[in-house]
Motif scaffolding. Structure first.
Motif, PDB file in Angstrom:
ATOM      1  N   LEU A 195     -16.895  23.129  -8.195  1.00  0.00           N
ATOM      2  CA  LEU A 195     -16.349  24.036  -7.186  1.00  0.00           C
ATOM      3  C   LEU A 195     -17.423  25.010  -6.686  1.00  0.00           C
ATOM      4  O   LEU A 195     -17.520  25.285  -5.484  1.00  0.00           O
ATOM      5  N   LEU A 196     -18.234  25.502  -7.587  1.00  0.00           N
ATOM      6  CA  LEU A 196     -19.295  26.444  -7.177  1.00  0.00           C
ATOM      7  C   LEU A 196     -20.314  25.760  -6.263  1.00  0.00           C
ATOM      8  O   LEU A 196     -20.790  26.359  -5.296  1.00  0.00           O
ATOM      9  N   GLU A 197     -20.588  24.503  -6.546  1.00  0.00           N
ATOM     10  CA  GLU A 197     -21.511  23.740  -5.686  1.00  0.00           C
ATOM     11  C   GLU A 197     -20.898  23.581  -4.293  1.00  0.00           C
ATOM     12  O   GLU A 197     -21.560  23.772  -3.266  1.00  0.00           O
ATOM     13  N   TRP A 198     -19.624  23.262  -4.252  1.00  0.00           N
ATOM     14  CA  TRP A 198     -18.904  23.076  -2.980  1.00  0.00           C
ATOM     15  C   TRP A 198     -18.857  24.394  -2.212  1.00  0.00           C
ATOM     16  O   TRP A 198     -19.157  24.461  -1.025  1.00  0.00           O
ATOM     17  N   ARG A 199     -18.499  25.457  -2.928  1.00  0.00           N
ATOM     18  CA  ARG A 199     -18.393  26.778  -2.287  1.00  0.00           C
ATOM     19  C   ARG A 199     -19.730  27.193  -1.662  1.00  0.00           C
ATOM     20  O   ARG A 199     -19.761  27.647  -0.515  1.00  0.00           O
TER      21      ARG A 199
END
Ligand SMILES: N[C@@H](CCC(=O)N[C@@H](CS)C(=O)NCC(=O)O)C(=O)O
Length: 268
Positions: free
Chosen positions: A193-197
């Motif tokens: 999720l952090l990569e996507w964000r």
């Protein structure tokens, strides 16, 4: 020959739901095909807009000259996708479209949890609210791990439909670290999720607002007053257009300890 009238979108410039539409039109390289008209959320809604919306005050609302009106950001996204089909932003394959929609349904619990956290004024409830936010985020992370295709950060191979719907909230949630001193932990649980964000926030189609603007304008949410209302003891909402947010100082972070005055916020 006269051009067909453009759809008019009445929007609050900092509203994340409205930003979904701006991002979508940027992705299509056709932002000017929609007439975006700003509305001051601190003032009562214009009669014309209330008539279009059927009496509800939430924006965005879209006026379709000679037809009628539509509301709800996801409905408006679909309308724009169908009206300006090239380039298509939604996936063509029905299963892949389903995955996009499923991911977007996971936005709602995360949005609700994020806003409850920022609006909360009771320190005793903070841990419970943080846990709810993390739980919602965990579900998004798990979905991305299970369903995203390919090497990149996106659900599919590029910034697309689900990214356009989610990114405005990633941007709004800059208010959580600022006012709550808390963010998704970098302990591996939220890695996907952090990569996507990070990729969503950096995308050129999603630069309509900034962390600085969000933090200044959403100060009133941090002290428990949403939607352009005026907090007790103050005269001006942090959502006003004037003074411009760029001319105001960064608000104090300490939301539980004290409340800043209009003057301290640069509103008077
Ligand atoms: N479900 C709606 C939510 C829209 C919404 O909540 N808009 C907020 C601004 S971010 C608003 O207009 N609030 C003021 C109000 O409801 O009067 C959508 O997706 O369009």
């Amino acid at each position: 020959m006269s051009q067909p009238a453009r759809p008019i979108v009445y929007h609050i410039p900092i509203c994340p739901f409205s930003q979904r539409l701006e991002i979508l039109m940027e992705l299509k390289g056709a932002r000017d095909a929609v007439d975006f008209r700003t509305v001051d959320i601190t003032k009562p809604r214009d009669e014309h807009i209330l008539k279009l919306s059927g009496g509800t005050t939430a924006l965005p609302v879209m006026e379709l000259p000679n037809k009628g009106a539509l509301k709800e950001s996801l409905v408006l996204m679909e309308f724009l996708e169908d009206s300006f089909p090239e380039p298509a932003i939604r996936r063509a394959d029905p299963y892949e479209r389903g995955l996009e929609s499923l991911l977007i349904t996971l936005a709602d619990p995360m949005i609700g949890a994020g806003y409850r956290l920022i609006l909360n004024q009771d320190r005793g409830k903070t841990e419970e609210l943080k846990a709810a936010y993390l739980k919602a985020a965990e579900n998004v992370d798990a979905f991305l791990r299970a369903h995203s295709k390919g090497e990149g950060p996106w659900l599919f191979e590029r910034f697309g439909w689900a990214e356009a719907a989610f990114t405005p909230f990633f941007l709004r949630f800059a208010f959580i670290p600022y006012y709550e001193g808390f963010d998704l932990p970098e302990d591996g649980r939220f890695e996907r999720l952090l990569e996507w964000r990070a990729a969503c926030l950096a995308h050129p189609a999603a630069q309509q607002t900034s962390e600085e603007e969000i933090i200044k304008v959403y100060y009133d949410y941090a002290i428990g007053t949403g939607n352009g209302g005026v907090p007790e003891g103050r005269e001006v909402s942090s959502f006003v257009f004037e003074p411009h947010w760029k001319d105001r100082p960064m608000p104090p972070r300490a939301k539980y300890e004290r409340r800043a005055s209009d003057k301290e916020l640069g509103l008077l």
